[in-house]
Design an enzyme around this catalytic site. Structure first.
Site, PDB file in Angstrom:
ATOM      1  N   ASP A 117       0.975  -1.204   0.109  1.00  0.00           N
ATOM      2  CA  ASP A 117      -0.021  -0.009   0.038  1.00  0.00           C
ATOM      3  C   ASP A 117       0.839   1.168  -0.055  1.00  0.00           C
ATOM      4  O   ASP A 117       0.629   2.088   0.865  1.00  0.00           O
ATOM      5  CB  ASP A 117      -0.858   0.186   1.220  1.00  0.00           C
ATOM      6  CG  ASP A 117      -1.563  -1.043   1.317  1.00  0.00           C
ATOM      7  OD1 ASP A 117      -1.876  -1.863   0.236  1.00  0.00           O
ATOM      8  OD2 ASP A 117      -2.496  -1.331   2.167  1.00  0.00           O
ATOM      9  N   LYS A 167      -7.250  -4.232  -2.783  1.00  0.00           N
ATOM     10  CA  LYS A 167      -7.783  -4.924  -1.738  1.00  0.00           C
ATOM     11  C   LYS A 167      -8.560  -3.861  -0.934  1.00  0.00           C
ATOM     12  O   LYS A 167      -8.421  -2.674  -1.091  1.00  0.00           O
ATOM     13  CB  LYS A 167      -6.702  -5.445  -0.860  1.00  0.00           C
ATOM     14  CG  LYS A 167      -5.618  -4.610  -0.226  1.00  0.00           C
ATOM     15  CD  LYS A 167      -4.511  -5.313   0.703  1.00  0.00           C
ATOM     16  CE  LYS A 167      -3.637  -4.481   1.218  1.00  0.00           C
ATOM     17  NZ  LYS A 167      -4.235  -3.613   2.597  1.00  0.00           N
ATOM     18  N   CYS A 222      -1.820  -2.438   8.171  1.00  0.00           N
ATOM     19  CA  CYS A 222      -1.751  -3.424   7.095  1.00  0.00           C
ATOM     20  C   CYS A 222      -0.561  -4.213   7.187  1.00  0.00           C
ATOM     21  O   CYS A 222      -0.625  -5.681   7.049  1.00  0.00           O
ATOM     22  CB  CYS A 222      -1.699  -2.851   5.725  1.00  0.00           C
ATOM     23  SG  CYS A 222      -3.489  -1.913   5.580  1.00  0.00           S
TER      24      CYS A 222
END
Length: 278
Positions: A101, A162, A195
């Site tokens: 990310d 995602k 995450c």
């Protein structure tokens, strides 16, 4: 229980819990089911195994290779007696990189984002030089944008969107299944306490050795980052640095790619405010 699920009795220590799993479930599904029920009681520093109750032998036996659930059964989760020391050896043939990310919309919010971008780019360069597969996630790219332009994703094995915080989703698991020799995951990106942490714990639960690159991960809050690093280290995740990872993967001055890796790390990684907050 519907026709698509099978009843199972899951035992750990002195406890037993009836549950169910989909027909055809294998080892990974069983591990996740055990962890969902008994996770707080299971010490992930230990190796463990699953055993199946055999009516034929009237006792538990080691789960046969390739076992899948097809009928009602009793299973137990057995930690091995000896604590396992994680050595943290890295070799290219058994390593994959997870880049999590590193997206444009995080730029103004994440502390020292420019620094972790530059370190992440070094890791991606090293992966290309050494032929290490790279798996890249992007959290809700429709709203948060793509991976920042400074990070060259050329040759990445998988770039996938995602919404779940953890990267351990069917797309990533399928990519890992295509790399059967992989046992070590080098993980970097954002945010450390969300995450990154959830991905690291999910990978650890699946038996992977996780190397979390401290100089290429950050959060909006340095307190969140600091306590996430401490928690991960206590759980058995290896907290390391980009230079340590790259030189461990090369392993020898005589390695044919040493000079190329040396050129990447000639300039030291930024000693930003990340260091004083670890």
């Amino acid at each position: 229980i519907n026709n698509n699920h099978v009843p199972v009795l899951l035992s750990f220590s002195a406890f037993s819990r009836p549950s169910s799993v989909p027909v055809g479930s294998g080892y990974e599904v069983l591990i996740q089911k055990f962890l969902s029920i008994y996770g707080r009681q299971i010490d992930l520093h230990r190796k463990f195994m699953i055993q199946l109750y055999s009516d034929e032998w009237a006792q538990y036996i080691d789960l046969p290779k390739g076992f899948i659930i097809s009928e009602k059964c009793k299973l137990r989760f057995v930690p091995l007696e000896t604590d396992v020391t994680v050595l943290g050896n890295l070799i290219p043939a058994t390593t994959v990189f997870f880049c999590c990310d590193m997206q444009e919309r995080f730029r103004p919010a994440i502390k020292y984002f420019g620094d972790i971008i530059s370190v992440g780019q070094r890791l991606l360069q090293g992966a290309r030089i050494l032929g290490i597969p790279v798996i890249v996630s992007e959290q809700y790219p429709k709203g948060l944008g793509s991976t920042v332009q400074e990070m060259d994703l050329t040759g990445a094995r998988l770039v996938f969107p995602k919404t779940k915080f953890s990267m351990v989703l069917p797309e990533a698991e399928a990519a890992l299944a295509d790399l059967p020799g992989v046992r070590s995951v080098v993980l970097f990106g954002v945010e450390t306490h969300v995450c990154i942490q959830q991905t690291a714990l999910d990978l650890l639960a699946r038996g992977f050795e996780v190397h979390m690159v401290a100089d290429s991960t950050s959060s909006r809050s340095m307190m969140d980052r600091m306590f996430a690093l401490e928690r991960m280290a206590r759980t058995g995740i290896i907290v390391t640095t980009s230079e340590s990872v790259l030189l461990q993967l090369v392993g020898d001055k005589e390695h044919p790619k040493f000079k190329e890796i040396q050129n990447i790390i000639k300039a030291s990684a930024p000693e930003s405010g990340l260091l004083s907050k670890v």
